[in-house]
Design a protein around this motif. Structure first.
Motif, PDB file in Angstrom:
ATOM      1  N   ASP A  43       0.861  -1.197   0.050  1.00 50.18           N
ATOM      2  CA  ASP A  43      -0.010   0.029  -0.011  1.00 50.18           C
ATOM      3  C   ASP A  43       0.977   1.319  -0.027  1.00 50.18           C
ATOM      4  OD1 ASP A  43       0.959   0.423   2.736  1.00 50.18           O
ATOM      5  OD2 ASP A  43      -1.138  -0.399   3.516  1.00 50.18           O
ATOM      6  N   GLU A  44       0.163   2.459   0.035  1.00 44.18           N
ATOM      7  CA  GLU A  44       1.052   3.684  -0.067  1.00 44.18           C
ATOM      8  C   GLU A  44       1.987   3.804   1.358  1.00 44.18           C
ATOM      9  OE1 GLU A  44      -0.735   7.359  -1.180  1.00 44.18           O
ATOM     10  OE2 GLU A  44      -2.234   6.289  -2.361  1.00 44.18           O
ATOM     11  N   THR A  45       1.654   3.459   2.180  1.00 49.90           N
ATOM     12  CA  THR A  45       2.562   3.624   3.389  1.00 49.90           C
ATOM     13  C   THR A  45       3.648   2.894   3.258  1.00 49.90           C
ATOM     14  OG1 THR A  45       0.640   3.995   5.000  1.00 49.90           O
ATOM     15  CG2 THR A  45       2.528   3.609   5.909  1.00 49.90           C
ATOM     16  N   ASP A  46       3.394   1.379   2.985  1.00 49.01           N
ATOM     17  CA  ASP A  46       4.527   0.527   3.050  1.00 49.01           C
ATOM     18  C   ASP A  46       5.618   0.935   1.668  1.00 49.01           C
ATOM     19  OD1 ASP A  46       3.488  -1.141   4.579  1.00 49.01           O
ATOM     20  OD2 ASP A  46       2.751  -2.571   3.133  1.00 49.01           O
ATOM     21  N   GLN A  47       5.039   1.461   0.619  1.00 45.90           N
ATOM     22  CA  GLN A  47       5.751   1.882  -0.426  1.00 45.90           C
ATOM     23  C   GLN A  47       6.718   3.145   0.179  1.00 45.90           C
ATOM     24  OE1 GLN A  47       3.772   3.049  -4.127  1.00 45.90           O
ATOM     25  NE2 GLN A  47       2.922   0.789  -4.227  1.00 45.90           N
ATOM     26  N   ALA A  48       6.018   4.011   0.958  1.00 44.38           N
ATOM     27  CA  ALA A  48       6.835   5.156   1.484  1.00 44.38           C
ATOM     28  C   ALA A  48       8.070   4.737   2.453  1.00 44.38           C
ATOM     29  CB  ALA A  48       5.942   6.185   2.320  1.00 44.38           C
ATOM     30  N   VAL A  49       7.551   3.463   3.102  1.00 41.15           N
ATOM     31  CA  VAL A  49       8.762   2.904   4.078  1.00 41.15           C
ATOM     32  C   VAL A  49       9.768   2.088   3.245  1.00 41.15           C
ATOM     33  CG1 VAL A  49       9.147   1.096   5.769  1.00 41.15           C
ATOM     34  CG2 VAL A  49       7.300   2.473   5.920  1.00 41.15           C
ATOM     35  N   MET A  50       9.303   1.409   2.139  1.00 40.33           N
ATOM     36  CA  MET A  50      10.302   0.961   1.442  1.00 40.33           C
ATOM     37  C   MET A  50      11.055   1.927   0.722  1.00 40.33           C
ATOM     38  SD  MET A  50      10.409  -2.395   1.593  1.00 40.33           S
ATOM     39  CE  MET A  50      11.123  -2.875   0.252  1.00 40.33           C
ATOM     40  N   ASN A  51      10.567   3.019   0.083  1.00 41.73           N
ATOM     41  CA  ASN A  51      11.301   3.980  -0.535  1.00 41.73           C
ATOM     42  C   ASN A  51      12.387   4.669   0.462  1.00 41.73           C
ATOM     43  OD1 ASN A  51       9.509   3.939  -2.934  1.00 41.73           O
ATOM     44  ND2 ASN A  51       8.471   5.794  -2.523  1.00 41.73           N
ATOM     45  N   ALA A  52      12.141   4.861   1.680  1.00 38.91           N
ATOM     46  CA  ALA A  52      13.109   5.357   2.521  1.00 38.91           C
ATOM     47  C   ALA A  52      14.433   4.413   2.805  1.00 38.91           C
ATOM     48  CB  ALA A  52      12.346   5.610   3.995  1.00 38.91           C
ATOM     49  N   LEU A  53      13.823   2.890   2.776  1.00 36.51           N
ATOM     50  CA  LEU A  53      14.776   2.134   3.176  1.00 36.51           C
ATOM     51  C   LEU A  53      15.657   1.754   2.041  1.00 36.51           C
ATOM     52  CD1 LEU A  53      12.243  -0.489   5.092  1.00 36.51           C
ATOM     53  CD2 LEU A  53      14.331   0.953   6.029  1.00 36.51           C
TER      54      LEU A  53
END
Length: 179
Positions: free
Chosen positions: A77-87
């Protein structure tokens, strides 16, 4: 597409598309240049297939402000994508790891831990705040940053750990696991 086996989808009958799709599934959040280097396709060919896979609902893209990153459709989802983008970004990943392990920290604390200028750390923190991954709270004269959802960060890091070649962060998360 069948729910049980996306690889059986007729849209993936071309070997090149299957290869691109599988590489994104194995490395969610990978950016275009990394795909280009890993798969050694011509730039135009890769762009064409990525666009085709996205149009046909197999891949999704996410813009992290610097890179366009690719994900298997409907898995993040969008939140997981944001976390993965940061990671996927080295210093953002290290900041996130320190916040996950140590809790709330100031820019100065993070600057000391990362051995980076406070301005560099502050820039990364503002990007993490823009992505809604961290919150900030004034503590006297300083501001402390905290992860909004540390468990989600640890979960995503743990699941995709092998795709992040970062021993520093691995050691931090190993410490967190031992608490």
């Amino acid at each position: 597409m069948t729910d049980s086996d996306p690889d059986a989808d007729p849209a993936l009958e071309l070997r090149s598309r299957r290869r691109i799709y599988q590489h994104v599934r194995d490395n969610p959040g990978i950016h275009f240049r990394a795909l280009l280097e890993a798969l050694e396709y011509a730039q135009g060919t890769l762009q064409y297939h990525l666009r085709w896979l996205e149009t046909h609902g197999l891949l999704e893209k996410s813009d992290d402000g610097k890179y366009t990153r690719y994900y298997p459709a409907e898995e993040f989802d969008e939140t997981d994508q944001a976390v993965m983008n940061a990671l996927r970004r080295e210093y953002a990943r290290r900041i996130v790891a320190h916040l996950a392990v140590d809790g709330a920290l100031s820019t100065a604390d993070l600057s000391d831990r990362l051995e980076r200028a406070p301005s560099t750390v502050s820039w990364h923190l503002s990007k993490l705040e823009d992505a809604d991954l961290v919150t900030k709270e004034r503590q006297g004269r300083s501001v402390e940053y905290e992860l909004r959802d540390p468990e989600r960060v640890q979960y995503l890091y743990t699941i995709h750990r092998r795709t992040f070649t970062d021993r520093v962060v691995d050691r931090l998360f190993d410490l967190w696991d031992s608490y």
